[in-house]
Design a protein around this motif. Sequence first.
Motif, PDB file in Angstrom:
ATOM      1  N   GLY A  40     -20.730 -26.375   9.033  1.00  0.00           N
ATOM      2  CA  GLY A  40     -19.351 -26.687   8.671  1.00  0.00           C
ATOM      3  C   GLY A  40     -19.002 -28.105   9.081  1.00  0.00           C
ATOM      4  O   GLY A  40     -19.437 -28.575  10.137  1.00  0.00           O
ATOM      5  N   ASP A 103     -14.561 -24.572   7.477  1.00  0.00           N
ATOM      6  CA  ASP A 103     -15.588 -24.845   6.475  1.00  0.00           C
ATOM      7  C   ASP A 103     -16.770 -23.905   6.671  1.00  0.00           C
ATOM      8  O   ASP A 103     -17.304 -23.335   5.701  1.00  0.00           O
ATOM      9  CB  ASP A 103     -16.035 -26.306   6.596  1.00  0.00           C
ATOM     10  CG  ASP A 103     -16.974 -26.735   5.481  1.00  0.00           C
ATOM     11  OD1 ASP A 103     -16.849 -26.219   4.357  1.00  0.00           O
ATOM     12  OD2 ASP A 103     -17.834 -27.604   5.736  1.00  0.00           O
ATOM     13  N   GLY A 339     -16.228 -22.735   1.327  1.00  0.00           N
ATOM     14  CA  GLY A 339     -15.712 -23.558   2.413  1.00  0.00           C
ATOM     15  C   GLY A 339     -14.771 -24.616   1.877  1.00  0.00           C
ATOM     16  O   GLY A 339     -13.901 -24.344   1.047  1.00  0.00           O
ATOM     17  N   LEU A 340     -14.950 -25.842   2.349  1.00  0.00           N
ATOM     18  CA  LEU A 340     -14.157 -26.955   1.841  1.00  0.00           C
ATOM     19  C   LEU A 340     -14.613 -27.404   0.458  1.00  0.00           C
ATOM     20  O   LEU A 340     -13.841 -27.982  -0.298  1.00  0.00           O
ATOM     21  CB  LEU A 340     -14.245 -28.152   2.789  1.00  0.00           C
ATOM     22  CG  LEU A 340     -13.700 -27.997   4.207  1.00  0.00           C
ATOM     23  CD1 LEU A 340     -13.944 -29.273   5.003  1.00  0.00           C
ATOM     24  CD2 LEU A 340     -12.215 -27.670   4.192  1.00  0.00           C
TER      25      LEU A 340
END
Length: 347
Positions: A40, A103, A339-340
């Motif tokens: 992340g 993330d 995630g992002l």
Amino acid sequence: MRIEIETFTVNKRFPLTISRGTTSQTTNVWVKIEQDGITGWGEASPFSLGNHQQSTEVLKAALQQLVPQLEVYNPLQRQQIEGVLNSQLPSAAKAAVDVALHDWLGKYVGLPLWQIWGLDCSRIVPTSVTIGINTPENAKARVRAWLQFAEVRVIKVKLGNPIGVTADREMFLAVQEAATTQDIFVDANGGWNLEDAVEMCKWLAELGIKYVEQPLAQGEENKLAELKKRSPLPIFVDESCHTSRDIPQLAPLIDGINIKLMKAGGLTEAMRMVHTARAYGLQVMFGCYSDSTLANTAAAQLSPLADYLDLDSHMNLIDDPFMGAMLQAGRVIPNHKSGLGVERSAA
């Protein structure tokens, strides 16, 4: 979990001048958290605001000192980790860790964050792009450059010129002349005294402006009640509001808040701020400092909850090392990746 920290330097296409100074380059901190083959990412960008002097060196040192305390945990142990982060850690450093954990979680479950939260990306409003304090002619040229570079629907004009409000008026009118179809908002970054703020709010209201942001300096919140009584425009605060704890005392004096991940300490606190602001009937804006695509994509994950957006800093970089949320019809839209949804830019 394993944590890596490194720095990266980004340069602005257009140097940005506000009431407190000019920036053309910043060195930000990239945090990577790895567990079970999943990594992340998070970002800390430096900013200076009153007693919050969060330089790159301060942020990097704070994160390096924190690593041994965090590496004993699994990224899923969020309650324990938040207890560690709630120490005297600079807010931007806290934001980098918090965003990296979000993330990681999104990648772990295979969903983008906005979908985990059940948000509707069709509700994302256009982002503003920023015109810093400048001469009227240079401000006009800056507007034209932005309009050639990107599909711009909203412009935020930085006022609070140290020269005085006459210079503010001249620059604003120049921007308005160049931006014939765009909405225009105003941010004084605390550059006015009370009487100038009242005068400018009345003048701007006559020109159709919807709100004014941070008209008074941080530390002059005791004057906001008088300004709110005399101003025909809604008042938003930025520098005066860092976390959800600031909102209850500010709520009777203002109409909205500007949430920035670096001030708040990440997505966890940003979400708290949204809910607290709504409970008090306030409007919400998301903003940024000298953030890259990494941090602005993180903010974009929450942006369906915002009334206004000012997530343009990454668009003003000539060497952004990341790719993520994209500008579509003037709106910064996160993608469908887990995630992002942020990746490294091609070299």
